[in-house]
Enzyme design. Structure first.
Site, short mmCIF file in Angstrom:
data_model
loop_
_atom_site.label_atom_id
_atom_site.label_comp_id
_atom_site.label_asym_id
_atom_site.label_seq_id
_atom_site.Cartn_x
_atom_site.Cartn_y
_atom_site.Cartn_z
N HIS A 31 10.32 2.98 -12.38
CA HIS A 31 10.01 2.33 -13.55
C HIS A 31 10.47 1.38 -14.18
O HIS A 31 11.39 1.64 -15.17
CB HIS A 31 9.56 3.80 -14.50
CG HIS A 31 8.80 4.95 -13.99
ND1 HIS A 31 9.27 5.88 -12.85
CD2 HIS A 31 7.61 5.60 -14.35
CE1 HIS A 31 8.40 6.90 -12.82
NE2 HIS A 31 7.40 6.50 -13.52
N LEU A 122 8.54 14.99 -20.00
CA LEU A 122 8.33 14.41 -21.25
C LEU A 122 8.55 15.33 -22.30
O LEU A 122 8.10 16.40 -22.49
CB LEU A 122 7.31 13.41 -21.33
CG LEU A 122 7.19 12.40 -20.41
CD1 LEU A 122 6.07 11.39 -20.47
CD2 LEU A 122 8.62 11.21 -20.34
N HIS A 268 4.76 0.18 -15.64
CA HIS A 268 5.09 1.42 -16.31
C HIS A 268 5.68 2.17 -15.00
O HIS A 268 7.07 2.51 -15.26
CB HIS A 268 3.89 2.23 -16.95
CG HIS A 268 4.49 3.71 -17.38
ND1 HIS A 268 4.84 4.45 -16.58
CD2 HIS A 268 4.53 4.02 -18.78
CE1 HIS A 268 5.21 5.69 -17.23
NE2 HIS A 268 5.17 5.17 -18.62
N GLU A 416 8.53 28.74 -28.91
CA GLU A 416 9.06 29.25 -27.78
C GLU A 416 9.66 28.07 -26.71
O GLU A 416 10.68 28.05 -26.32
CB GLU A 416 8.24 30.12 -26.92
CG GLU A 416 7.88 31.45 -27.62
CD GLU A 416 6.75 31.49 -28.15
OE1 GLU A 416 6.01 32.41 -28.62
OE2 GLU A 416 6.18 30.16 -28.58
N PHE A 443 5.60 35.55 -22.96
CA PHE A 443 5.85 34.20 -23.77
C PHE A 443 6.43 33.26 -22.88
O PHE A 443 6.68 32.16 -23.31
CB PHE A 443 5.88 34.20 -24.97
CG PHE A 443 4.80 34.92 -25.75
CD1 PHE A 443 3.38 35.08 -25.42
CD2 PHE A 443 5.21 35.81 -26.65
CE1 PHE A 443 2.61 35.64 -25.90
CE2 PHE A 443 4.17 36.65 -27.50
CZ PHE A 443 3.01 36.69 -27.51
N HIS A 467 9.75 43.89 -24.20
CA HIS A 467 8.35 44.31 -23.99
C HIS A 467 8.01 43.63 -22.64
O HIS A 467 7.07 42.82 -22.36
CB HIS A 467 7.45 43.51 -25.15
CG HIS A 467 7.74 43.97 -26.34
ND1 HIS A 467 8.86 43.70 -27.11
CD2 HIS A 467 6.81 44.62 -27.30
CE1 HIS A 467 8.81 44.28 -28.33
NE2 HIS A 467 7.67 44.69 -28.32
N HIS A 479 -0.50 40.47 -23.96
CA HIS A 479 0.83 40.55 -24.24
C HIS A 479 1.73 41.30 -23.18
O HIS A 479 2.90 41.52 -23.12
CB HIS A 479 1.13 41.16 -25.71
CG HIS A 479 0.88 40.46 -26.77
ND1 HIS A 479 -0.13 39.58 -26.78
CD2 HIS A 479 1.74 40.16 -27.85
CE1 HIS A 479 -0.14 39.03 -28.24
NE2 HIS A 479 1.01 39.37 -28.65
N ARG A 533 10.06 48.18 -24.08
CA ARG A 533 9.96 48.54 -25.40
C ARG A 533 10.35 50.08 -25.60
O ARG A 533 10.62 50.49 -26.60
CB ARG A 533 8.64 47.94 -25.80
CG ARG A 533 8.21 48.40 -27.20
CD ARG A 533 6.77 48.26 -27.49
NE ARG A 533 6.47 48.74 -28.82
CZ ARG A 533 5.07 48.99 -29.31
NH1 ARG A 533 4.26 49.51 -28.47
NH2 ARG A 533 5.04 49.35 -30.48
#
Length: 675
Positions: A31, A122, A268, A416, A443, A467, A479, A533
């Site tokens: 680049h 990025l 680019h 997160e 998550f 969890h 979840h 949990r």
């Protein structure tokens, strides 16, 4: 147009440009556009603003530089070579993007000394920069004295339009503004070009106003192509603002100097091509052969070596004075930056017996963190707005907030992905801090790229995930993690732990802390620990030492078994109880707890054979997640008790029962395998 005469600074800037052009051209890959356009700001930054020592890249009080737009890495490699770093030679520049090169296709901190963090995806780099700035602020607040400042440096980041489009940059920069990180200065290469073309097709927001809303100080250099004094003035003004991070929008032309490809997507992500390289040389008056740097320009760049030595020597005087006045604090600071752990720290790890009250392993995790916090002052971290679910608050400290940077509880908010990259930045500050970041296991999907880069960059972060299965219950399938543990185990060099009780939790933390310092491995490793949990009993035979081996015989190790039951996490006690039933029917049963595949594979062949003898092919694995991968240890995935569909909203105990995580089902599966 041929440039007749050039100032020394112009020659120096064109040296940066043509090192990038020539390296990309030789590699036929890369680049060139960003280095050509951003060369003036990089020159001003490295020549006039930054404090660093090319001959000691690990000097603790150096300014940190992050190229968030990592595809433009030839800009960074050019600066490292030109300013005198030993890690990048002219031969390395010529070997750009080649096998085992110290100039890979994106900056990698573990390959190239002088590169602070691994960038490429990025937005990660600017988020790492927030972590670096947080580390500086924390150490300054803890160790500086009114008459002695030993931590005082800036974090500079060059980012582009692509970084600003990625959501992670918004997460991290929002937090940076909230925290008022005045030592963080971002230079936004505002060139209006991305791979698809001009950004007017997809990205027309006012970035300056967005950052102003985040709480950043905003500056604009309208002519970033030639206004060196304007760039320098903006950096100085940014440094004068101490209560806000600064964003300097530097408007540039991508591929500056290329007559036919400048200001286009064509420059680019591809080499200019022979004809355009020739035209660019003519246009910029560059009469030198490929990779040939004018002696006067190189001599000017290499002044950085003497400047750096002087800067470090000045700091060394302050440090010597500090050590004489504040011996205790100096000893702790020196230990931390040397990546050494306090003597006997592991004695603080909690231990348990079967008589102790059953607890959720997330609660065991909380107890472990708070047992370690007083003896590991480098431990710092927090949760993505789930502190009271993840149970990650350190009772010995307050919250890391603007004006309270000495505190160790980080409040990431619902960010997160930003949290992940910030933790990486804190770890890669290389000042000995051990960061941890926490959320629900499901998550990790939001932050997977940061976790992957944590492993790749050898950061040494501890990921605290709670969890960990359908056992979490009523929140339901959105979840309840199913595929997550298996997918995380697939990340090379990431250690994954799923402890079964309190002792295994302590063992997991022991390994995580040690590997964060490269103890027991050839380099630093990040560790992800997944906690339950629901309450779990403390098992007979579990221990910190056993858990630290990754897998061990929990019971039935005295003779060759008919069958081996292998469990992880909340399912191990099911294997223990099932084994008792099978033994009552005359079966010889071994129970193996396997909290970490990766650590088990680190053991020698004799130990692994002693736990899972090859001659015993009758095996059953039990884990409340996908069965994918369990054929490795259970001989066949058909021998695995798991769940290969999404969960369901129901009380956790009922969900576990309905999906077959019961003693009776383990017994039935064992009998089926035994035939």
């Amino acid at each position: 147009m041929v440039v007749a005469t050039q100032s020394l600074e112009e020659v120096a800037i064109n040296s940066i440009r043509f090192l990038a052009i020539d390296a990309v051209e030789k590699a036929k890959s890369g680049h060139p556009g960003l280095p050509m356009g951003a060369a003036p700001m990089a020159f001003v930054l490295w020549d006039r603003a930054m404090r660093y020592n090319p001959k000691n890249p690990q000097w603790i009080n150096r300014d940190r530089f992050v190229l968030s737009a990592g595809h433009g890495c030839m800009l960074q490699y050019a600066m490292l070579y030109l300013t005198g770093y030993d890690s990048v030679t002219l031969d390395d520049i010529k070997n750009f993007r080649q096998w085992d090169s110290r100039t890979p296709g994106h900056p990698e901190n573990f390959m190239t000394s002088g590169v602070e963090v691994t960038t490429g995806p990025l937005g990660q780099g600017i988020a790492n920069g927030v972590g670096l700035a947080m580390a500086e602020a924390h150490l300054a607040a803890r160790f500086n004295k009114p008459d002695s400042t030993i931590v005082d440096h800036y974090t500079y980041v060059i980012l582009g339009d692509g970084c600003n489009m990625e959501g992670i940059s918004g997460e991290a920069c929002s937090l940076a503004g909230h925290l008022g990180l005045g030592k963080l200065i971002a230079l936004y290469d505002d060139n209006h070009i991305s791979i698809d073309g001009n950004t007017e097709i997809s990205f027309t927001e006012d970035v300056s106003k967005r950052f102003e809303a985040y709480g950043w100080h905003i500056l604009h250099v309208e002519n970033g192509n030639t206004d060196l004094d304007g760039i320098a003035k903006a950096i100085e003004e940014a440094k004068s603002v101490t209560d806000k991070p600064s964003m300097i929008k530097v408007t540039t032309t991508i591929g500056y100097g290329s007559p036919n490809k400048a200001n286009s997507a064509g420059v680019h992500g591809a080499a200019l091509g022979g004809d355009e390289v020739k035209a660019t040389r003519e246009n910029l008056g560059w009469e030198h052969e490929p990779f040939d740097i004018p002696e006067d320009a190189l001599k000017h760049f290499r002044k950085a070596v003497d400047r750096g030595a002087e800067s470090e020597a000045e700091w060394q005087k302050v440090w010597d004075d500090y050590k004489s006045k504040y011996a205790e604090e100096a000893a702790e600071f020196e230990r931390m930056i040397s990546d050494k752990l306090p003597e006997g720290w592991e004695k603080a790890l909690p231990t348990y017996t079967p008589a102790d009250k059953p607890l959720a392993t997330r609660k065991n995790s909380e107890m472990t963190l708070n047992a370690l916090a007083p003896v590991l002052p480098e431990l710092i971290g927090g949760s993505a707005d789930l502190t009271h679910s993840n149970l990650t608050e350190l009772k010995v400290s307050g919250s890391f907030l603007k004006g309270k940077y000495e505190n160790r509880n980080l409040r990431f908010g619902v960010r997160e992905h930003g949290m992940g990259a910030i933790c990486n930045g804190i770890a890669l500050h290389n000042s000995g801090l051990i960061p941890y970041g926490a959320t629900f296991l499901v998550f990790t999907d939001y932050m997977r790229n940061a976790i992957r880069l944590s492993a790749l960059a050898q950061a040494g972060v501890i990921w605290v995930m709670t969890h960990d299965s359908i056992g979490l219950g009523e929140d339901g399938p959105t979840h309840q993690p199913i595929e997550h543990i298996a997918s995380l185990r697939m990340i090379p060099d990431l250690i994954v732990y799923r402890p079964a009780d309190g002792n295994e939790t302590s063992g997991a933390y022991k390994v995580a802390v040690e590997r964060s310092k490269a103890i027991g491995s050839k380099h630093k490793q990040s560790t992800l620990i997944a906690f339950s949990r629901q309450n779990l009993p403390n098992l007979e035979g579990s221990s910190i030492e056993n858990a630290a081996k990754g897998a061990y015989v929990l019971s039935g190790g005295d003779e060759t078994p008919d069958i081996i039951l292998i469990g992880t996490g909340s399912e191990v006690f099911l294997c223990v109880d099932a084994a008792e039933k099978l033994r009552a029917e005359g079966k010889k049963v071994r129970v193996v707890s396997m909290p970490s595949w990766e650590i088990f594979e680190d053991q020698d062949a004799a130990y692994k054979e002693s736990v899972l003898p090859k001659e015993v092919t009758k095996r059953v694995s039990v884990e409340a997640g996908t069965t994918f991968g369990w054929g490795r240890y259970a001989v066949s995935e058909e021998n695995a008790i798991g769940i290969n569909r999404f969960g369901v909203s129901a009380p956790g105990d009922l969900a576990m029962e309905k999906f077959g995580f019961t003693v009776d089902n383990v017994v039935a599966k064992a009998k089926e395998v035994l035939g």
